[in-house]
Motif scaffolding. Structure first.
Motif, PDB file in Angstrom:
ATOM      1  N   ALA A  36       0.877  -1.258  -0.022  1.00  0.00           N
ATOM      2  CA  ALA A  36      -0.092  -0.008  -0.029  1.00  0.00           C
ATOM      3  C   ALA A  36       1.032   1.273   0.080  1.00  0.00           C
ATOM      4  O   ALA A  36       1.955   1.323   0.582  1.00  0.00           O
ATOM      5  N   VAL A  37       0.444   2.350  -0.611  1.00  0.00           N
ATOM      6  CA  VAL A  37       1.230   3.570  -0.808  1.00  0.00           C
ATOM      7  C   VAL A  37       0.253   4.698  -0.197  1.00  0.00           C
ATOM      8  O   VAL A  37      -1.130   4.617  -0.095  1.00  0.00           O
ATOM      9  N   MET A  38       0.803   5.627   0.476  1.00  0.00           N
ATOM     10  CA  MET A  38       0.006   6.655   0.892  1.00  0.00           C
ATOM     11  C   MET A  38       0.252   8.097  -0.137  1.00  0.00           C
ATOM     12  O   MET A  38       1.306   8.320  -0.343  1.00  0.00           O
ATOM     13  N   VAL A  39      -0.943   8.425  -0.700  1.00  0.00           N
ATOM     14  CA  VAL A  39      -1.074   9.751  -1.264  1.00  0.00           C
ATOM     15  C   VAL A  39      -1.580  10.660  -0.583  1.00  0.00           C
ATOM     16  O   VAL A  39      -2.833  10.631  -0.054  1.00  0.00           O
ATOM     17  N   GLN A  83      -3.952   0.921   7.208  1.00  0.00           N
ATOM     18  CA  GLN A  83      -3.025   0.608   8.455  1.00  0.00           C
ATOM     19  C   GLN A  83      -1.696   0.402   7.860  1.00  0.00           C
ATOM     20  O   GLN A  83      -0.559   0.769   8.473  1.00  0.00           O
ATOM     21  N   CYS A  84      -1.440  -0.345   6.627  1.00  0.00           N
ATOM     22  CA  CYS A  84      -0.041  -0.703   5.802  1.00  0.00           C
ATOM     23  C   CYS A  84       0.521   0.561   5.485  1.00  0.00           C
ATOM     24  O   CYS A  84       1.647   0.968   5.809  1.00  0.00           O
ATOM     25  N   ALA A  85      -0.337   1.602   4.813  1.00  0.00           N
ATOM     26  CA  ALA A  85       0.240   2.626   4.342  1.00  0.00           C
ATOM     27  C   ALA A  85       0.884   3.606   5.535  1.00  0.00           C
ATOM     28  O   ALA A  85       1.776   4.253   5.434  1.00  0.00           O
ATOM     29  N   VAL A 127      -0.616  -3.400  -5.414  1.00  0.00           N
ATOM     30  CA  VAL A 127      -0.519  -1.978  -4.651  1.00  0.00           C
ATOM     31  C   VAL A 127      -1.717  -1.352  -4.519  1.00  0.00           C
ATOM     32  O   VAL A 127      -2.326  -0.933  -5.388  1.00  0.00           O
ATOM     33  N   ALA A 128      -2.306  -1.044  -3.195  1.00  0.00           N
ATOM     34  CA  ALA A 128      -3.227  -0.215  -2.953  1.00  0.00           C
ATOM     35  C   ALA A 128      -3.085   1.195  -2.672  1.00  0.00           C
ATOM     36  O   ALA A 128      -2.241   1.529  -1.578  1.00  0.00           O
ATOM     37  N   PRO A 129      -3.333   2.115  -3.462  1.00  0.00           N
ATOM     38  CA  PRO A 129      -3.322   3.748  -3.056  1.00  0.00           C
ATOM     39  C   PRO A 129      -4.385   4.124  -2.193  1.00  0.00           C
ATOM     40  O   PRO A 129      -5.440   4.015  -2.388  1.00  0.00           O
ATOM     41  N   CYS A 130      -3.688   4.599  -0.923  1.00  0.00           N
ATOM     42  CA  CYS A 130      -4.520   5.162   0.051  1.00  0.00           C
ATOM     43  C   CYS A 130      -4.333   6.775   0.033  1.00  0.00           C
ATOM     44  O   CYS A 130      -3.446   7.297   0.367  1.00  0.00           O
TER      45      CYS A 130
END
Length: 318
Positions: A36-39, A83-85, A127-130
């Motif tokens: 996961a990535v944080m935007v 939570q991951c990001a 990969v989930a963008p958050c």
């Protein structure tokens, strides 16, 4: 104030694999294949939406020195995308995963706005963008905003900076001019037989529009790094945001500024690969290794049936 555009994001209804909106393929693949990535968005000095990016440490084995979003792999099956990001953001750039600590240390909290459909990384991770938003406390004046005591993890991140989200719109509209991006490009290519987007957005390394509270964070990247082709072409030191990060930010900009509700990510491709024996274990299959290494002639049809492949091709051609 561009915060008004966030309404488009709040109203956005993501479509996940098999055209449903209940849950993402992220929760079907093994934990070892989840990322996961944080935007992380915030308002800049002129009220524009900006996004925080990092330069990856040269000490990293993969994609060292690349421009990226904070993020990484999931640690356990109970961890959500956010939570991951947030954990990875905490570990990489020191912004706590806990809002009460962010409020105490820096005077803001992070609103969790949306989880987008998953993208397929070239390393065969989902990969989930958050998308998060920095919400400053009312009693913190703009001139008092500080995160200068933030300490980057030298093994993960060499620097952080921000750029305008609007600059990731592509192609440019008639009434829109790039504000900080020096050059952008988009090539529609193929990966193993399926349509694939290659995007690049080049920004100046030194940016007079950067907010003070990010500029104060120590840049621990090497000043003696080799000059890039883009540096030579544009006669200025640059930062090139490309690949998966560029695709994600382009799609986020389309949702926020244009209210785009079309298909994004590669959920259906991930679903098909997983169904046919790929993206199963921590170790990569021979097929995955060939694609990771760009072995000539490798095609998704080696593992995905032709009729299913044709549907995917049609889906991603739109």
């Amino acid at each position: 104030m561009e915060s008004k555009y966030l309404t488009n994001l709040i109203n956005y209804k993501p479509l996940f694999f098999q055209n449903q909106n209940k849950f993402s393929i992220w929760h079907k693949v093994p934990v070892s294949r989840r990322s996961a990535v944080m935007v992380l968005l915030f308002l800049g000095n002129e009220g524009e939406l900006r996004v925080i990016l990092t330069k990856r440490s040269r000490k990293l084995k993969s994609f060292s020195g690349h421009i990226s979003l904070p993020g990484g792999k999931s640690e356990n099956g109970l961890e959500s995308e956010f939570q991951c990001a947030r954990r990875e953001m905490d570990e990489e750039i020191g912004l706590s995963r806990h809002n009460q600590i962010l409020k105490k240390d820096f005077g803001f909290i992070m609103d969790e706005l949306k989880v987008l459909p998953s993208y397929l990384a070239r390393t065969f991770l989902a990969v989930a963008p958050c998308i998060g938003y920095i919400n400053w406390c009312e009693d913190v004046k703009q001139t008092e905003r500080r995160i200068g005591n933030l300490v980057l993890n030298p093994g993960e991140s060499a620097s952080i900076f921000s750029v305008p989200l609007r600059d990731f719109l592509q192609p440019k509209t008639d009434n829109f001019q790039l504000s900080e991006c020096l050059k952008q490009s988009h090539i529609k290519t193929k990966w193993a037989g399926l349509p694939w987007n290659l995007r690049s957005f080049i920004f100046p390394h030194y940016n007079k529009n950067e907010v003070d509270w990010i500029e104060e964070v120590e840049d621990i990247s090497s000043a003696s790094e080799d000059e890039t082709h883009e540096d030579q072409e544009l006669d200025v030191r640059t930062r090139n945001c490309w690949g998966l990060t560029a695709n994600i930010l382009h799609d986020v900009a389309e949702i926020i500024y244009n209210g785009n509700n079309s298909l994004i990510g590669e959920e259906d491709l991930i679903y098909s690969l997983h169904k046919h024996g790929q993206i199963q274990t921590k170790g990569r299959t021979d097929f995955e290794k060939r694609l990771i290494n760009n072995t000539k002639g490798s095609m998704f049809t080696e593992v995905i049936p032709q009729d299913e492949f044709k549907l995917l091709k049609k889906l991603y051609n739109n």
